[in-house]
Design an enzyme around this catalytic site. Structure first.
Site, PDB file in Angstrom:
ATOM      1  N   SER A 182       0.928  -1.169  -0.026  1.00 47.33           N
ATOM      2  CA  SER A 182       0.251   0.062   0.108  1.00 47.33           C
ATOM      3  C   SER A 182       0.903   1.311   0.093  1.00 47.33           C
ATOM      4  O   SER A 182       2.055   0.992   0.300  1.00 47.33           O
ATOM      5  CB  SER A 182      -0.849  -0.134   1.219  1.00 47.33           C
ATOM      6  OG  SER A 182      -1.510   1.329   1.327  1.00 47.33           O
ATOM      7  N   TYR A 228      -2.244  -0.040  10.443  1.00 45.49           N
ATOM      8  CA  TYR A 228      -2.444  -0.668   9.179  1.00 45.49           C
ATOM      9  C   TYR A 228      -1.335  -0.341   8.283  1.00 45.49           C
ATOM     10  O   TYR A 228      -0.536  -1.236   7.689  1.00 45.49           O
ATOM     11  CB  TYR A 228      -3.444   0.076   8.306  1.00 45.49           C
ATOM     12  CG  TYR A 228      -3.656  -0.250   7.064  1.00 45.49           C
ATOM     13  CD1 TYR A 228      -4.212  -1.388   6.285  1.00 45.49           C
ATOM     14  CD2 TYR A 228      -3.267   0.679   5.811  1.00 45.49           C
ATOM     15  CE1 TYR A 228      -4.152  -1.818   5.108  1.00 45.49           C
ATOM     16  CE2 TYR A 228      -3.270   0.358   4.621  1.00 45.49           C
ATOM     17  CZ  TYR A 228      -3.791  -0.804   4.132  1.00 45.49           C
ATOM     18  OH  TYR A 228      -3.891  -1.342   2.852  1.00 45.49           O
TER      19      TYR A 228
HETATM   20  N1  LIG Z   1      -8.514  -0.709  -1.835  1.00 43.69           N
HETATM   21  C1  LIG Z   1      -7.661   0.157  -1.939  1.00 43.69           C
HETATM   22  O1  LIG Z   1      -7.731   1.471  -1.915  1.00 43.69           O
HETATM   23  C2  LIG Z   1      -6.161  -0.474  -1.336  1.00 43.69           C
HETATM   24  C3  LIG Z   1      -5.172   0.396  -1.242  1.00 43.69           C
HETATM   25  C4  LIG Z   1      -3.617  -0.043  -1.107  1.00 43.69           C
HETATM   26  C5  LIG Z   1      -3.556  -1.512  -0.829  1.00 43.69           C
HETATM   27  N2  LIG Z   1      -4.787  -2.230  -0.622  1.00 43.69           N
HETATM   28  C6  LIG Z   1      -4.628  -3.519  -0.210  1.00 43.69           C
HETATM   29  O2  LIG Z   1      -5.066  -4.378  -1.205  1.00 43.69           O
HETATM   30  C7  LIG Z   1      -5.724  -5.678  -0.721  1.00 43.69           C
HETATM   31  C8  LIG Z   1      -6.975  -5.528  -1.053  1.00 43.69           C
HETATM   32  O3  LIG Z   1      -7.952  -4.613  -0.653  1.00 43.69           O
HETATM   33  P1  LIG Z   1      -9.302  -4.448  -1.300  1.00 43.69           P
HETATM   34  O4  LIG Z   1      -9.367  -3.019  -1.159  1.00 43.69           O
HETATM   35  O5  LIG Z   1      -9.540  -5.106  -2.448  1.00 43.69           O
HETATM   36  O6  LIG Z   1     -10.151  -4.949   0.110  1.00 43.69           O
HETATM   37  P2  LIG Z   1     -11.578  -5.735   0.026  1.00 43.69           P
HETATM   38  O7  LIG Z   1     -12.580  -5.538  -1.202  1.00 43.69           O
HETATM   39  O8  LIG Z   1     -12.194  -5.524   1.599  1.00 43.69           O
HETATM   40  O9  LIG Z   1     -11.082  -7.253  -0.026  1.00 43.69           O
HETATM   41  C9  LIG Z   1     -10.312  -7.675   0.913  1.00 43.69           C
HETATM   42  C10 LIG Z   1     -10.330  -9.369   0.560  1.00 43.69           C
HETATM   43  O10 LIG Z   1      -9.628  -9.904   1.778  1.00 43.69           O
HETATM   44  C11 LIG Z   1     -10.209 -11.037   1.964  1.00 43.69           C
HETATM   45  N3  LIG Z   1      -9.875 -11.310   3.611  1.00 43.69           N
HETATM   46  C12 LIG Z   1     -10.187 -10.550   4.531  1.00 43.69           C
HETATM   47  N4  LIG Z   1      -9.737 -11.189   5.675  1.00 43.69           N
HETATM   48  C13 LIG Z   1      -9.311 -12.519   5.254  1.00 43.69           C
HETATM   49  C14 LIG Z   1      -8.760 -13.550   6.083  1.00 43.69           C
HETATM   50  N5  LIG Z   1      -8.592 -13.579   7.363  1.00 43.69           N
HETATM   51  N6  LIG Z   1      -8.576 -14.830   5.221  1.00 43.69           N
HETATM   52  C15 LIG Z   1      -8.850 -14.705   3.852  1.00 43.69           C
HETATM   53  N7  LIG Z   1      -9.174 -13.776   3.175  1.00 43.69           N
HETATM   54  C16 LIG Z   1      -9.261 -12.542   3.715  1.00 43.69           C
HETATM   55  C17 LIG Z   1     -11.550 -10.917   1.954  1.00 43.69           C
HETATM   56  O11 LIG Z   1     -12.279 -11.900   1.683  1.00 43.69           O
HETATM   57  P3  LIG Z   1     -13.429 -12.767   2.897  1.00 43.69           P
HETATM   58  O12 LIG Z   1     -13.751 -11.620   3.619  1.00 43.69           O
HETATM   59  O13 LIG Z   1     -14.216 -13.423   1.886  1.00 43.69           O
HETATM   60  O14 LIG Z   1     -12.390 -13.700   3.474  1.00 43.69           O
HETATM   61  C18 LIG Z   1     -11.647  -9.869   0.521  1.00 43.69           C
HETATM   62  O15 LIG Z   1     -11.458 -10.736  -0.543  1.00 43.69           O
HETATM   63  C19 LIG Z   1      -5.282  -5.437   0.717  1.00 43.69           C
HETATM   64  O16 LIG Z   1      -4.194  -6.111   1.153  1.00 43.69           O
HETATM   65  C20 LIG Z   1      -5.301  -4.205   0.969  1.00 43.69           C
HETATM   66  O17 LIG Z   1      -4.492  -3.675   2.204  1.00 43.69           O
HETATM   67  C21 LIG Z   1      -6.166  -1.537  -1.131  1.00 43.69           C
END
Ligand SMILES: NC(=O)c1ccc[n+]([C@@H]2O[C@H](COP(=O)([O-])OP(=O)(O)OC[C@H]3O[C@@H](n4cnc5c(N)ncnc54)[C@H](OP(=O)(O)O)[C@@H]3O)[C@@H](O)[C@H]2O)c1
Length: 177
Positions: free
Chosen positions: A146, A159
């Site tokens: 991130s 985070y």
């Molecule tokens: N969105 C952004 O702007 C952004 C920016 C920088 C970095 N990121 C990073 O990108 C990654 C994905 O984020 P996102 O924005 O796509 O979030 P999201 O839509 O909330 O998706 C998160 C995913 O992680 C899974 N997850 C959560 N806890 C879990 C566990 N204990 N075991 C297995 N799976 C788990 C969830 O699936 P289940 O709930 O079905 O398990 C879901 O599929 C993360 O690492 C986040 O830190 C995101």
């Protein structure tokens, strides 16, 4: 000079956190490019929906209920990839959570959850797939970090700390291989 990237078609990729957001979008994109996608997350109803859709469009996709805080779940997900596709070319450690709060709110359960999912989850993904990659003699890790790994902001201290850790682990792995 532009470098020619190797074709993705036929490669096998394991993606954690594939039930929504970046993980799901990545699965759809890579399946369209001909990769066999092996999807992990806890919400199996959503995973099954994605797998069904991808297969309907001629893609290759499989999924397994996976909680990345449990090493044995990641080992089972990688074993599934080996069983149905014979190898793991790419492991995308994407699952992550980002509850925001000031440190003084003392939301210790949320701190622990971020540490468990964002740091331990990535380590479990590495532990589960590095042995097969060593046996194969090839493999790539994509550990989703991130901007928080570079800039700390209020309410995001823990985070950001977890994403600093993801960067450190990724750099250490790169140096060792
Ligand atoms: N969105 C952004 O702007 C952004 C920016 C920088 C970095 N990121 C990073 O990108 C990654 C994905 O984020 P996102 O924005 O796509 O979030 P999201 O839509 O909330 O998706 C998160 C995913 O992680 C899974 N997850 C959560 N806890 C879990 C566990 N204990 N075991 C297995 N799976 C788990 C969830 O699936 P289940 O709930 O079905 O398990 C879901 O599929 C993360 O690492 C986040 O830190 C995101």
């Amino acid at each position: 000079m532009t470098q020619q990237l190797p074709p993705l078609s036929g490669k096998v990729v394991v993606i954690t956190g594939a039930s929504s957001g970046i993980g799901e979008a990545t699965a759809r994109l890579l399946a369209r490019q001909g990769m066999h996608v092996i999807l992990g997350a806890r919400r199996t109803d959503r995973l099954e929906q994605v797998v069904t859709e991808l297969r309907t469009r001629g893609g290759r996709a499989d999924a397994l209920a996976t909680d990345v805080t449990r090493l044995e779940d990641l080992q089972a997900l990688v074993a599934l990839a080996e069983q149905v596709a014979g190898r793991v070319d790419v492991m995308i450690n994407n699952a992550g959570v980002m509850p925001l709060s000031a440190l003084e709110a003392l939301k210790i359960d949320e701190w622990n959850r971020m540490i468990d999912v964002n740091i331990r989850g990535v380590l479990h993904g590495i532990a589960a797939s590095l042995p097969i990659m060593k046996r194969q003699g090839h493999g790539h890790f994509v550990n989703v970090s991130s901007i928080g790994a570079y800039h700390v902001s209020p309410t995001a201290a823990v985070y950001c700390a977890t994403k600093f850790a993801v960067n450190a682990i990724s750099e250490g792995l790169r140096q060792e291989q």
